[in-house]
Design a protein around this motif. Structure first.
Motif, mmCIF file in Angstrom:
data_model
loop_
_atom_site.group_PDB
_atom_site.id
_atom_site.type_symbol
_atom_site.label_atom_id
_atom_site.label_comp_id
_atom_site.label_asym_id
_atom_site.label_seq_id
_atom_site.Cartn_x
_atom_site.Cartn_y
_atom_site.Cartn_z
ATOM 1 N N ILE A 34 5.008 0.139 -1.619
ATOM 2 C CA ILE A 34 4.378 0.790 -2.764
ATOM 3 C C ILE A 34 3.933 2.197 -2.388
ATOM 4 C CG2 ILE A 34 2.352 0.744 -4.282
ATOM 5 C CD1 ILE A 34 2.679 -2.350 -4.303
ATOM 6 N N ARG A 35 3.381 2.339 -1.213
ATOM 7 C CA ARG A 35 2.907 3.656 -0.760
ATOM 8 C C ARG A 35 4.062 4.565 -0.322
ATOM 9 N NH1 ARG A 35 -2.261 3.781 -2.400
ATOM 10 N NH2 ARG A 35 -3.709 2.483 -1.254
ATOM 11 N N HIS A 36 5.145 3.954 0.187
ATOM 12 C CA HIS A 36 6.288 4.718 0.708
ATOM 13 C C HIS A 36 7.599 4.072 0.247
ATOM 14 C CE1 HIS A 36 3.300 6.511 3.363
ATOM 15 N NE2 HIS A 36 2.927 5.288 3.672
ATOM 16 N N PRO A 37 7.952 4.231 -1.031
ATOM 17 C CA PRO A 37 9.158 3.582 -1.550
ATOM 18 C C PRO A 37 10.427 4.052 -0.830
ATOM 19 C CG PRO A 37 8.179 5.031 -3.189
ATOM 20 C CD PRO A 37 7.283 5.049 -2.014
ATOM 21 N N VAL A 38 11.391 3.150 -0.752
ATOM 22 C CA VAL A 38 12.655 3.466 -0.072
ATOM 23 C C VAL A 38 13.672 4.109 -1.015
ATOM 24 C CG1 VAL A 38 12.376 1.712 1.703
ATOM 25 C CG2 VAL A 38 13.523 1.132 -0.428
ATOM 26 N N THR A 39 13.388 4.105 -2.291
ATOM 27 C CA THR A 39 14.288 4.713 -3.260
ATOM 28 C C THR A 39 13.572 5.853 -3.979
ATOM 29 O OG1 THR A 39 15.584 4.362 -5.276
ATOM 30 C CG2 THR A 39 13.690 2.929 -4.966
ATOM 31 N N PRO A 40 14.263 6.947 -4.229
ATOM 32 C CA PRO A 40 13.617 8.059 -4.931
ATOM 33 C C PRO A 40 13.301 7.750 -6.395
ATOM 34 C CG PRO A 40 15.910 8.575 -4.484
ATOM 35 C CD PRO A 40 15.620 7.262 -3.807
ATOM 36 N N MET A 42 11.612 5.172 -7.446
ATOM 37 C CA MET A 42 10.262 4.628 -7.548
ATOM 38 C C MET A 42 9.247 5.687 -7.133
ATOM 39 S SD MET A 42 8.704 1.141 -6.074
ATOM 40 C CE MET A 42 6.948 0.955 -5.847
ATOM 41 N N PRO A 43 8.234 5.887 -7.981
ATOM 42 C CA PRO A 43 7.213 6.860 -7.600
ATOM 43 C C PRO A 43 6.413 6.361 -6.401
ATOM 44 C CG PRO A 43 6.568 5.711 -9.591
ATOM 45 C CD PRO A 43 7.961 5.257 -9.264
ATOM 46 N N SER A 44 5.903 7.278 -5.636
ATOM 47 C CA SER A 44 5.061 6.952 -4.492
ATOM 48 C C SER A 44 3.618 6.862 -4.963
ATOM 49 C CB SER A 44 5.194 8.031 -3.421
ATOM 50 O OG SER A 44 4.293 7.790 -2.381
ATOM 51 N N PHE A 45 2.973 5.760 -4.701
ATOM 52 C CA PHE A 45 1.586 5.565 -5.091
ATOM 53 C C PHE A 45 0.702 5.776 -3.871
ATOM 54 C CE2 PHE A 45 4.037 3.271 -8.238
ATOM 55 C CZ PHE A 45 3.482 3.762 -9.405
ATOM 56 N N THR A 46 0.357 7.026 -3.634
ATOM 57 C CA THR A 46 -0.473 7.372 -2.494
ATOM 58 C C THR A 46 -1.890 6.856 -2.712
ATOM 59 O OG1 THR A 46 -1.142 9.466 -3.456
ATOM 60 C CG2 THR A 46 0.869 9.476 -2.106
ATOM 61 N N GLU A 47 -2.700 6.991 -1.681
ATOM 62 C CA GLU A 47 -4.093 6.557 -1.782
ATOM 63 C C GLU A 47 -4.833 7.322 -2.865
ATOM 64 O OE1 GLU A 47 -4.929 7.214 2.259
ATOM 65 O OE2 GLU A 47 -3.937 5.385 2.861
ATOM 66 N N ASN A 48 -4.389 8.544 -3.163
ATOM 67 C CA ASN A 48 -5.022 9.317 -4.229
ATOM 68 C C ASN A 48 -4.611 8.817 -5.607
ATOM 69 O OD1 ASN A 48 -6.226 10.976 -2.321
ATOM 70 N ND2 ASN A 48 -4.549 12.429 -2.348
ATOM 71 N N ILE A 50 -3.594 5.525 -6.336
ATOM 72 C CA ILE A 50 -3.978 4.138 -6.570
ATOM 73 C C ILE A 50 -4.949 3.715 -5.463
ATOM 74 C CG2 ILE A 50 -1.956 3.235 -5.355
ATOM 75 C CD1 ILE A 50 -1.930 0.900 -7.293
ATOM 76 N N SER A 51 -6.044 3.115 -5.874
ATOM 77 C CA SER A 51 -7.064 2.728 -4.899
ATOM 78 C C SER A 51 -6.597 1.536 -4.071
ATOM 79 C CB SER A 51 -8.373 2.366 -5.614
ATOM 80 O OG SER A 51 -8.214 1.147 -6.323
ATOM 81 N N ASP A 52 -7.239 1.340 -2.940
ATOM 82 C CA ASP A 52 -6.921 0.185 -2.099
ATOM 83 C C ASP A 52 -7.193 -1.117 -2.847
ATOM 84 O OD1 ASP A 52 -6.073 1.763 0.015
ATOM 85 O OD2 ASP A 52 -8.012 1.691 1.044
ATOM 86 N N ALA A 53 -8.250 -1.136 -3.663
ATOM 87 C CA ALA A 53 -8.574 -2.339 -4.441
ATOM 88 C C ALA A 53 -7.477 -2.630 -5.460
ATOM 89 C CB ALA A 53 -9.923 -2.175 -5.133
ATOM 90 N N ASP A 54 -6.992 -1.599 -6.126
ATOM 91 C CA ASP A 54 -5.902 -1.788 -7.093
ATOM 92 C C ASP A 54 -4.619 -2.208 -6.391
ATOM 93 O OD1 ASP A 54 -7.503 -1.246 -9.275
ATOM 94 O OD2 ASP A 54 -6.855 0.843 -9.448
ATOM 95 N N LEU A 55 -4.360 -1.624 -5.227
ATOM 96 C CA LEU A 55 -3.183 -2.011 -4.455
ATOM 97 C C LEU A 55 -3.251 -3.488 -4.085
ATOM 98 C CD1 LEU A 55 -0.561 -1.225 -2.994
ATOM 99 C CD2 LEU A 55 -1.966 -0.596 -1.030
ATOM 100 N N LYS A 56 -4.412 -3.938 -3.662
ATOM 101 C CA LYS A 56 -4.594 -5.353 -3.315
ATOM 102 C C LYS A 56 -4.369 -6.242 -4.538
ATOM 103 C CE LYS A 56 -7.713 -8.609 -1.168
ATOM 104 N NZ LYS A 56 -8.976 -8.853 -0.488
ATOM 105 N N ALA A 57 -4.844 -5.811 -5.700
ATOM 106 C CA ALA A 57 -4.643 -6.583 -6.934
ATOM 107 C C ALA A 57 -3.159 -6.666 -7.292
ATOM 108 C CB ALA A 57 -5.434 -5.961 -8.076
#
Length: 66
Positions: A34-40, A42-48, A50-57
């Motif tokens: 999610i943070r570093h997608p392998v395909t261009p 998919m957007p990259s969801f950096t820590e800025n 998406i929050s860590d809590a949302d990533l966990k969800a």
């Protein structure tokens, strides 16, 4: 996720199905993808973006898709 992967996560012409992703990949691997997608496509969801809590969800949700 649903915009590209579909409302039921079964995939679309834009993106693959997410069903079974939680069994195929560990939580750490999913987070990395999610943070570093392998395909261009998919957007990259950096820590800025998406929050860590949302990533966990998101990971918890993906683990429920069987």
């Amino acid at each position: 996720c649903r915009v590209c992967h579909g409302p039921t996560a079964n995939g679309t012409a834009m993106a693959p199905s997410l069903i079974g992703v939680g069994k195929k990949y560990s939580a750490a691997q999913i987070a990395h993808l999610i943070r570093h997608p392998v395909t261009p496509k998919m957007p990259s969801f950096t820590e800025n973006a998406i929050s860590d809590a949302d990533l966990k969800a998101i990971i918890t949700f993906l683990e429920t898709l069987k």
